[in-house]
Every structure is written in structure tokens, then in C-alpha cells.
Design an enzyme around this catalytic site. Structure first.
Site, PDB file in Angstrom:
ATOM      1  N   GLY A  28       0.779  -1.220   0.000  1.00 49.24           N
ATOM      2  CA  GLY A  28       0.000   0.000   0.000  1.00 49.24           C
ATOM      3  C   GLY A  28       0.815   1.276   0.000  1.00 49.24           C
ATOM      4  N   SER A  73       7.270   5.633  -2.573  1.00 48.27           N
ATOM      5  CA  SER A  73       6.805   4.335  -3.055  1.00 48.27           C
ATOM      6  C   SER A  73       6.969   4.236  -4.560  1.00 48.27           C
ATOM      7  CB  SER A  73       5.334   4.140  -2.687  1.00 48.27           C
ATOM      8  OG  SER A  73       4.779   3.050  -3.388  1.00 48.27           O
ATOM      9  N   SER A  74       7.327   3.063  -5.030  1.00 47.68           N
ATOM     10  CA  SER A  74       7.487   2.856  -6.471  1.00 47.68           C
ATOM     11  C   SER A  74       6.157   2.967  -7.213  1.00 47.68           C
ATOM     12  CB  SER A  74       8.108   1.479  -6.737  1.00 47.68           C
ATOM     13  OG  SER A  74       7.291   0.452  -6.203  1.00 47.68           O
ATOM     14  N   GLU A  75       5.048   2.936  -6.468  1.00 46.94           N
ATOM     15  CA  GLU A  75       3.726   3.036  -7.089  1.00 46.94           C
ATOM     16  C   GLU A  75       3.163   4.454  -7.027  1.00 46.94           C
ATOM     17  OE1 GLU A  75       1.543  -0.123  -5.124  1.00 46.94           O
ATOM     18  OE2 GLU A  75       2.027  -1.457  -6.784  1.00 46.94           O
ATOM     19  N   HIS A  96      -4.353  -3.314  -0.506  1.00 43.13           N
ATOM     20  CA  HIS A  96      -4.668  -4.649  -1.010  1.00 43.13           C
ATOM     21  C   HIS A  96      -5.597  -5.383  -0.027  1.00 43.13           C
ATOM     22  CE1 HIS A  96      -0.319  -4.434  -2.820  1.00 43.13           C
ATOM     23  NE2 HIS A  96      -1.163  -3.657  -3.465  1.00 43.13           N
ATOM     24  N   HIS A 157      -4.494  -6.781  -8.515  1.00 46.82           N
ATOM     25  CA  HIS A 157      -3.594  -5.921  -7.758  1.00 46.82           C
ATOM     26  C   HIS A 157      -4.203  -5.435  -6.451  1.00 46.82           C
ATOM     27  CE1 HIS A 157      -0.526  -2.349  -8.026  1.00 46.82           C
ATOM     28  NE2 HIS A 157      -0.542  -2.916  -6.839  1.00 46.82           N
TER      29      HIS A 157
END
Length: 228
Positions: A28, A73-75, A96, A157
């Protein structure tokens, strides 16, 4: 002081997400828009239940980091694309949670007209097509849905929600997971009682009268022969 309060709120919501089982381990990410072109975001590789104020990263909408010892965060890319598309979005939450993510990985979805409260507040919860996590595929996969909704499933995801503030974005995440859990149990009990077009029209009139905020994608009206 404003930045301090925003950082503190991210830490508090992160702990709530972890304690409520909406994320595990390093899952997350959370962000808040603090200026038109700047956001605070959770860092890479830190459990949301163990965040500290100093962990939070300040960056611009192009991904440039201004301060913070850790990397975002990579997201974060999907947060940034949401902020760039909609100026009304002031916070983004990604998680998630078990039940709604189960719908994200299955052939089923959360777009049907089932719960009045969900129809009134969020409408259908669309599912973005699959994209490889932490790549540019993810922001590309959500671009068409961002203008239409405040909550979506990410195929295989998880869940992504938006808000005018962080609490609203978080509560929308809770709503999605609550709906998914109820829908899952109902599917295993027996036949689903889907709401009719007339039922939905009445609910939307209530939504209008009460002035519920946010985007609302029309839910799919169906009967048991049409819906999974």
C-alpha cells in the site's frame, strides 16, 4: 505546521490501514496534496503500521523529491497521474484489502446495483485493466477511469481511492472493502437480490437531495440471469 499535520495524518491513516488488515508487510501507499503541485507520500519499503513522521517524502507532481531520507513508493506514479488529471483530488490511498482484491483477481466485479449506500456514495466500482505494478503501465491503465470515479479496483492488484482529504479517501477504501465482503458472503449464501432500475433512480434522488460529494459511475442494473 501544515506539513507537520499532513505528515501526522498520513502516519495515523497508515496505522489504521495496517491494524484493520487493509495492508500487510510493506503493501500500500498514501499521499496528500499539500500545494497545487506538491504532495507528501509514503516511502518505499516501510510497513504502514510502523510509519514515522520523518519517513514521509515531499515531492512535486513530476516525481522530483524535495526532502526526505527515503525514496517514495514505487507506485507513486498512479497517485501523480490522478493529481495531474483532477485538481479536486487532494488525497490518494492504495491498498490490497482481502475481499475487494479477491474481486480484483477474479472474473467478478463490484459494478452491480446491490447496496443502496454504495450506489449513493460511490456508484459502480470499476476495474482498471491489469498493469505490471511499479511500472508506467499502472498510471496508463487508470487514466480513463480517474475522471469518472473516486474508487476503483486494479485488476490482479488491489484498490485505489481518491478524496477531497485523506480521511475521505480512506473511508472510501473502507466502503469498497465492506461492500466486497458483504457481496462475497451473499454470493456464497444464495441468489443475490439486485436492485431494480426504479430502486436505483430513487436512491440517486436521495443522493441529489443530500448533496453527496464525489464522482458516481452508474451501477449496472441486472437480474440473476444477467449478472455474475
Amino acid at each position: 505546521m501544515e506539513l507537520f499535520r499532513a505528515r501526522k495524518e498520513i502516519v495515523e491513516i497508515g496505522k489504521r490501514m495496517y491494524e484493520n488488515g487493509l495492508v500487510v508487510a510493506f503493501d500500500g501507499n498514501i499521499s496528500i496534496r499539500v500545494e497545487k503541485n506538491r504532495v507528501l507520500a509514503t516511502p518505499q519499503g516501510v510497513c504502514k503500521g510502523e510509519l514515522n513522521i520523518d519517513d514521509i517524502v515531499l515531492m512535486d507532481l513530476n516525481g522530483n523529491v524535495f526532502n526526505g531520507a527515503k525514496k517514495p513508493s514505487s507506485e507513486i506514479k498512479m497517485h501523480l497521474v490522478a493529481y495531474n488529471i483532477r485538481e479536486d483530488i487532494k488525497a490518494v490511498v492504495h491498498a490490497h484489502p482481502q475481499y475487494s482484491t479477491a474481486f480484483a483477481v477474479s472474473e467478478f466485479d463490484l459494478s452491480k446495483c446491490v447496496l443502496p449506500e454504495v450506489i449513493a456514495t460511490l456508484g459502480a466500482i470499476p476495474k482498471a485493466p491489469y498493469a505490471t505494478p511499479s511500472t508506467t503501465e499502472v498510471p496508463d491503465s487508470i487514466k480513463e477511469l480517474v475522471p469518472k470515479c473516486d474508487a476503483m479496483l486494479l485488476q490482479n492488484h488491489g484498490v485505489l481511492t481518491f478524496g477531497e482529504d485523506l480521511k475521505q479517501a480512506y473511508y472510501r477504501l473502507e466502503t469498497v472493502e465492506h461492500f466486497a465482503r458483504i457481496y462475497y458472503y451473499a454470493m456464497n449464501i444464495g441468489q443475490i437480490n439486485y436492485l431494480s432500475k426504479e430502486d436505483v433512480e430513487k436512491i440517486m434522488e436521495v443522493r441529489k437531495k443530500l448533496g453527496y460529494p464525489g464522482r458516481n459511475v452508474p451501477c449496472i442494473v441486472c437480474d440473476v440471469t444477467q449478472c455474475k
